[in-house]
Design a protein around this motif. Structure first.
Motif, mmCIF file in Angstrom:
data_model
loop_
_atom_site.group_PDB
_atom_site.id
_atom_site.type_symbol
_atom_site.label_atom_id
_atom_site.label_comp_id
_atom_site.label_asym_id
_atom_site.label_seq_id
_atom_site.Cartn_x
_atom_site.Cartn_y
_atom_site.Cartn_z
ATOM 1 N N TRP A 255 42.443 123.690 -13.845
ATOM 2 C CA TRP A 255 41.665 123.448 -15.184
ATOM 3 C C TRP A 255 42.163 122.279 -15.880
ATOM 4 C CZ3 TRP A 255 37.366 126.344 -16.420
ATOM 5 C CH2 TRP A 255 36.950 127.474 -15.378
ATOM 6 N N HIS A 291 37.698 123.910 -21.574
ATOM 7 C CA HIS A 291 38.353 123.646 -20.312
ATOM 8 C C HIS A 291 37.288 123.375 -19.381
ATOM 9 C CE1 HIS A 291 42.131 125.336 -22.116
ATOM 10 N NE2 HIS A 291 42.702 124.450 -21.380
ATOM 11 N N TRP A 293 36.515 122.829 -14.980
ATOM 12 C CA TRP A 293 37.424 123.124 -13.654
ATOM 13 C C TRP A 293 37.183 121.712 -12.754
ATOM 14 C CZ3 TRP A 293 40.551 125.905 -11.220
ATOM 15 C CH2 TRP A 293 40.623 125.700 -9.747
ATOM 16 N N ARG A 540 42.928 131.784 -15.408
ATOM 17 C CA ARG A 540 42.460 132.015 -16.687
ATOM 18 C C ARG A 540 42.684 133.434 -17.528
ATOM 19 N NH1 ARG A 540 39.129 128.121 -18.444
ATOM 20 N NH2 ARG A 540 40.006 129.031 -20.568
ATOM 21 N N SER A 578 31.358 127.725 -16.460
ATOM 22 C CA SER A 578 31.761 126.773 -15.299
ATOM 23 C C SER A 578 31.441 127.296 -13.969
ATOM 24 C CB SER A 578 33.477 126.675 -15.050
ATOM 25 O OG SER A 578 34.011 126.077 -16.177
#
Length: 602
Positions: A255, A291, A293, A540, A578
């Motif tokens: 990330w 964030h 990926w 995460r 994501s």
């Protein structure tokens, strides 16, 4: 007589001498005159050739004599003339004008093959600005292959059309990005190469090569651009883009912080269930939303909402599974809704506003005649009830029957299944008097075996009911939980987590149930794409609702708020966005494979 002869001889001798002197004088004057005439004619002829474009362009003699090796055939006549004199008078004090470099008539655009290809779509910020892992577009000057510009190719998969850009008032080129009717212009002094797809116009800029501090150079003409579009360079570019994704393990990565996320402003989507809406529930920090990926071997294309809606035009996209798939479903609805100008044309088919307790829900995107739907099925097989000995009803799980709503979505165009979290609950994990096949109820059955039986039932149903020529099937893997100090019902916590895990040694072991899933899928006739998000979610620990799972706490929750936390689901905006970005990338891959198959058949 002798005297006369003597006198004649003397007179004749004087006459001959005089005539010889006269002829000598005449010869000297004729030579000079001829020389002057020749030089005048030579200068006139030279000037004629120098200032006659149609003549010098077709004369190889002229090109060899009047053009230096470093000067292109398109150089100005003044430059050619200077070159001519410099070749004959190398020690002349006359300054030589060096022409600004220009692009040759046929510009070479090359997209080198690489598995490390940068994918950037409108608004995406590339954190690797050094140029590493980027597709390159190179313009070569003349035939010497001198690199004059490198740029990152920013485009979703599609037909690449090279086109020219207009001149800006500052003498540079306008770098234009067209996105949903909004045009953003930035000025770059360079040759602009516009990469156009069906739904978005993206511009990459190649800087001009400067000469002696000037902004000399030339731009690609529209005629050249039209010649280039649809050619081998565009085709190769598309192949490179897709090849990068197809040969990349998308699920092995990390990330990275990116301020261009999230896709929609926090609190702007009214469709998010309360338990996922951390922003409205008072969570003070917001970095968990920023964030993206990044796989190790490639870059994911940023989800282009308008492009995805075009892919979904006239189709049904259905999510089936537990509340984690509802998490993903709500994420996608909010992402797509945010890109639609008229929000009134995005609505839930039955008018529902909360989805936690509903068996199914369907959002309609009217302008695109498509739907994004969710069907609740925590196990993918049927939850059952049988009469107990004391007259009450006993709950069981029918491992041999697919869940009840399956007939409603078997003809959908895209289906995303999931299951996993409910298999960790006490009743399923113990497996006592709960699992049923036919009329037989197992007194005790290992949860891994029960999971295998249930997935085998699901796989058989898919093979028997799904038409792979019409429907794309995906299975999203297990989403990691981060309870610390207990489980979801025994005081587990994650409220003090604000940063992702960065050290891989702190990640959990790969869930054995997912290996069971992989084995079952290998035995299926119907191709199923595995969205293996387990590892990427394990990083995460910062992105769960934790104590920000609801606004109105009960009296008991107010006394002990830390005892009641959600470390399984995910805040929205957040991690499920994501997942949908990966789903988008997979759809692009599938579309490209389908196009290749059609071309081979033709």
């Amino acid at each position: 007589m002798a005297d006369a002869t003597k006198n004649l001889s003397r007179g004749g001798g004087n006459l001959i001498s005089d005539l010889r002197s006269s002829f000598s004088l005449l010869r000297t004057r004729s030579t000079v005159a001829f020389a002057y005439c020749f030089m005048f004619a030579f200068v006139v002829f030279t000037l004629f050739l120098a200032f006659n474009p149609s003549g010098n362009s077709s004369s190889p003699w002229f090109n060899n004599i009047f053009t230096s090796p470093s000067t292109s055939s398109d150089s100005s006549s003044g430059s050619q003339f200077s070159s001519f004199f410099s070749s004959f008078f190398p020690n002349s004090s006359q300054p030589v004008n060096t022409p600004a470099p220009s692009l040759q008539t046929k510009t070479n655009l090359t997209l080198p093959r690489s598995q490390n290809t940068t994918f950037q779509l409108p608004g995406e910020k590339n954190e690797e600005s050094s140029g590493k892992n980027q597709s390159q577009v190179t313009v070569y000057e003349n035939s010497r292959s001198n690199q004059t510009g490198i740029t990152t190719l920013q485009t979703p998969v599609g037909n690449l059309n090279i086109s020219s850009s207009s001149q800006s008032s500052s003498g540079g080129k306008k770098d234009t990005v067209k996105e949903e009717g909004v045009v953003r212009n930035t000025t770059n002094k360079g040759v602009a190469v516009a990469v156009k797809t069906t739904n978005s116009n993206l511009t990459a800029t190649l800087p001009k090569k400067q000469n002696n501090g000037t902004s000399g150079g030339s731009s690609l003409s529209k005629k050249q651009s039209n010649r280039t579009s649809g050619g081998s360079s565009a085709k190769q570019g598309k192949e490179n883009l897709m090849g990068s994704l197809m040969h990349c393990n998308i699920f092995d990565g990390r990330w990275v912080k990116d301020d261009s996320y999230p896709f929609y402003p926090p609190g702007s989507c009214p469709l998010i269930d309360e338990q996922f809406n951390c922003f409205l529930n008072g969570r003070p920090d917001g970095d968990y939303q920023k964030h993206k990926w990044k796989p190790k071997g490639c870059n994911l294309p940023r989800l282009n909402e308008s492009n995805l809606l075009e892919l979904l035009r006239g189709k049904r996209l259905v999510f089936i599974g537990d509340s984690l798939n509802r998490n993903m479903w709500e994420s996608l609805v909010c992402i797509l809704r945010n890109s639609v100008k008229d929000k009134s044309k995005v609505f839930e088919a039955a008018g529902r506003r909360e989805f936690r307790t509903e068996g199914s829900s369907s959002f309609i995107f009217k302008d695109y005649n498509c739907s994004v739907e969710f069907f609740r099925s925590p196990f993918l097989v049927q939850e059952w009830e049988i009469p107990d000995t004391n007259g009450s009803k006993k709950e069981t799980l029918r491992l041999d029957i697919i869940e009840r709503s399956s007939d409603q979505y078997k003809s959908a165009d895209i289906i995303v299944f999931n299951t996993g979290h409910w298999w960790t609950h006490e009743k399923t994990s113990k497996g006592k008097d709960y699992y049923q096949e036919g009329s037989h109820i197992y007194e005790e059955l290992d949860v891994a075996e029960a999971f295998r039986k249930a997935l085998t039932t699901w796989a058989r149903w898919v093979d028997a009911n799904i038409n792979p020529n019409k429907t794309l099937v995906f299975f999203r893997g297990y989403s990691a939980s981060h309870f610390s100090g207990g489980q979801w019902n025994s005081g587990g916590q994650c409220d003090n987590e604000t940063d992702p895990i960065k050290n891989e040694t702190y990640l959990s072991a790969y869930p054995p149930k997912m290996r069971v899933l992989e084995k079952v899928m290998k035995g299926m006739k119907t191709p199923v794409s595995y969205l293996n998000i387990t590892r990427m979610t394990d990083y995460r620990k910062d992105a769960h609702p934790s104590i920000y799972r609801k606004q109105n706490l009960s009296e008991e929750e107010k006394r002990s708020p830390l005892r009641y936390q959600d470390c399984s689901h995910w805040c929205l905006p957040g991690v499920p966005d994501s997942w949908n970005e990966i789903l988008y990338a997979q759809l692009l891959i599938k579309l490209n494979q389908k196009q290749q198959q059609q071309q081979q058949q033709q």
